[in-house]
Design a protein around this motif. Structure first.
Motif, short mmCIF file in Angstrom:
data_model
loop_
_atom_site.label_atom_id
_atom_site.label_comp_id
_atom_site.label_asym_id
_atom_site.label_seq_id
_atom_site.Cartn_x
_atom_site.Cartn_y
_atom_site.Cartn_z
N GLY A 210 -17.70 55.44 13.00
CA GLY A 210 -16.58 55.73 11.78
C GLY A 210 -17.41 56.64 10.62
N ILE A 211 -16.29 56.09 9.58
CA ILE A 211 -16.58 57.22 8.73
C ILE A 211 -18.48 57.00 7.51
N ASP A 212 -19.31 57.74 6.80
CA ASP A 212 -20.19 56.43 6.90
C ASP A 212 -19.92 56.14 5.08
N PRO A 213 -20.18 55.33 5.26
CA PRO A 213 -19.23 53.73 3.54
C PRO A 213 -19.59 54.44 2.61
N ASP A 214 -20.89 55.27 2.12
CA ASP A 214 -21.39 56.38 0.92
C ASP A 214 -20.41 57.50 1.09
N GLU A 215 -19.74 57.79 2.18
CA GLU A 215 -18.75 59.15 2.14
C GLU A 215 -17.39 58.39 1.40
N ALA A 216 -17.31 57.00 2.69
CA ALA A 216 -15.90 56.41 1.86
C ALA A 216 -15.43 56.35 0.45
N VAL A 217 -16.57 55.35 0.37
CA VAL A 217 -16.07 55.10 -2.05
C VAL A 217 -16.57 56.18 -2.12
N GLU A 230 -2.12 54.05 -4.18
CA GLU A 230 -2.36 53.44 -2.49
C GLU A 230 -3.23 54.39 -2.44
N ILE A 231 -4.43 53.89 -1.74
CA ILE A 231 -6.00 54.92 -2.04
C ILE A 231 -6.30 54.48 -0.53
N ILE A 232 -6.15 55.59 0.57
CA ILE A 232 -5.96 56.09 1.29
C ILE A 232 -7.24 56.45 2.15
N VAL A 233 -8.62 55.84 3.41
CA VAL A 233 -9.72 56.08 3.70
C VAL A 233 -9.98 56.19 4.80
N ALA A 234 -9.39 57.33 5.38
CA ALA A 234 -9.22 57.55 6.92
C ALA A 234 -9.65 58.55 7.93
N GLU A 235 -9.62 58.85 8.50
CA GLU A 235 -10.03 59.54 9.15
C GLU A 235 -8.45 60.03 9.88
N GLY A 236 -8.33 61.23 11.14
CA GLY A 236 -7.06 61.40 12.56
C GLY A 236 -6.31 60.19 12.67
N ALA A 237 -5.78 59.85 13.58
CA ALA A 237 -4.73 58.30 13.51
C ALA A 237 -4.44 57.72 13.29
N LYS A 239 -5.68 57.64 10.03
CA LYS A 239 -5.05 58.33 8.72
C LYS A 239 -3.83 58.34 8.47
N ALA A 240 -3.40 58.95 9.91
CA ALA A 240 -1.73 58.89 10.14
C ALA A 240 -1.27 58.01 10.08
N MET A 241 -1.20 56.77 9.93
CA MET A 241 -0.39 55.96 10.48
C MET A 241 -0.54 55.79 9.02
N GLY A 242 -2.12 55.89 8.14
CA GLY A 242 -1.41 54.86 6.98
C GLY A 242 -0.91 55.88 6.14
N GLU A 243 -1.34 56.53 5.74
CA GLU A 243 -0.15 57.69 5.34
C GLU A 243 1.45 58.10 5.90
N ALA A 244 1.59 57.42 7.36
CA ALA A 244 3.48 57.16 7.63
C ALA A 244 3.70 55.99 6.78
N ARG A 245 3.43 55.06 6.63
CA ARG A 245 3.65 53.33 5.78
C ARG A 245 3.18 53.81 4.22
N ARG A 246 2.62 55.15 3.52
CA ARG A 246 1.94 54.75 2.15
C ARG A 246 3.46 54.70 1.44
N THR A 247 4.42 53.67 0.38
CA THR A 247 4.72 53.77 -0.10
C THR A 247 4.85 55.12 -1.25
N PRO A 248 6.10 55.23 -1.56
CA PRO A 248 6.03 56.53 -2.48
C PRO A 248 6.25 56.83 -4.05
N ASP A 249 4.96 57.27 -4.37
CA ASP A 249 4.82 57.10 -5.58
C ASP A 249 6.53 57.04 -6.70
N ALA A 250 7.48 57.60 -6.67
CA ALA A 250 8.66 57.20 -7.29
C ALA A 250 9.78 55.37 -6.52
N MET A 251 8.60 54.99 -5.39
CA MET A 251 9.72 53.40 -6.03
C MET A 251 8.64 52.79 -6.72
#
Length: 272
Positions: A210-217, A230-237, A239-251
């Motif tokens: 996974g992501i190096d902790p220092d890079e993640a923070v 909402e801060i999504i710190v992820a890669e690959g699938a 990240k895609a899953m997190g972004e798909a469930r992101r709450t829109p800023d407008a909401m």
């Protein structure tokens, strides 16, 4: 914005993401309060950080120590600028096999403990008209993941608490951040609970790669400074899953606007 000179309280600061957060905030010039259960490990992290640190070990699920801890931190710092609720424990077991005590333990650590500490810190931030509260959740707090039913329940729950809290306090000058890491190279899998509540003791390949902790923070701090909710710190699938469930800023904006528009007053009036 800058974190220089700000008092930053980090739970679960003895290792992993918590220790990396401590180093990053120290490099940014913050004053640190480092909490966890392992005093020796906290002292080691404090030594890595140098500068202005208060090491304050305690068990986050022991509600009797919360108020004295908040008083001690406030006396030392003059006021808490940033609270990072990072302490947590994960799970690796199928629901059908898992003892109910595992659910109780994970919900106590990952949901009720950060709520208890936040509730104790919140009045001081409201009185000062400033402050930041961050919940270190997980992609498993956005998407239900097998073998993590208790963990997902707690992480989904803390996200809901934080979203509702943000709506209540944003107009008072406070910021609330939900942070959703994917796989980060920590001991989260080794420390995860199994079906009978024992520690798993082995890691996952996806975590080890996974992501190096220092890079993640580094991303976490940058996004917090930018006011991201909402801060999504992820890669690959992940990240895609997190972004798909992101709450829109407008909401989030719409919900936050309810308070400024007199939501509480209307609710109280309707209840009369």
């Amino acid at each position: 914005m800058s974190f220089a000179g700000q008092a930053v309280w980090i739970t679960g600061a003895s290792s992993g993401i918590g220790a990396a957060l401590a180093r990053a905030f120290a490099a940014a010039g913050a004053r640190l309060i480092l909490s966890g259960r392992n005093l020796a490990a906290l002292d080691e992290v404090a030594a890595q950080c140098g500068g202005d640190c208060l090491v304050l070990p305690f068990e986050t699920t022991d509600n009797s120590v919360i108020a004295p801890a908040v008083e001690q931190v406030a006396a030392w710092s003059g006021g808490i600028d940033v609270l990072i609720n990072n302490a947590g424990i994960s799970q690796r077991s199928l629901a059908v096999d898992t003892d109910y005590s595992v659910y109780e333990r994970i919900v106590a650590v990952d949901l009720l403990a950060p709520i208890a500490l936040t509730q104790a810190v919140l009045p001081g931030m409201v009185a000062r008209g400033s402050g930041r509260i961050a919940m270190i959740s997980s992609i498993a707090g956005k998407v239900g993941v097998p073998m993590r039913t208790a963990y997902c329940a707690a992480k989904f729950g803390i996200a809901g608490y934080a979203d509702a809290l943000r709506a209540e306090v944003a107009h008072l000058g406070l910021h609330v951040h939900n942070i959703y890491p994917g796989s980060v190279r920590t001991d989260v899998s080794r420390n995860a609970l199994t079906a009978d509540g024992s520690k798993r003791g082995v890691s996952d390949k996806v975590i080890d790669n996974g992501i190096d902790p220092d890079e993640a923070v580094a991303q976490m701090l940058a996004d917090m400074a930018q006011g991201e909710r909402e801060i999504i710190v992820a890669e690959g699938a992940e990240k895609a899953m997190g972004e798909a469930r992101r709450t829109p800023d407008a909401m989030l904006d719409q919900i936050g606007a309810f308070m400024a528009a007199g939501y509480v007053e209307r609710m109280n009036r309707d209840a009369e």
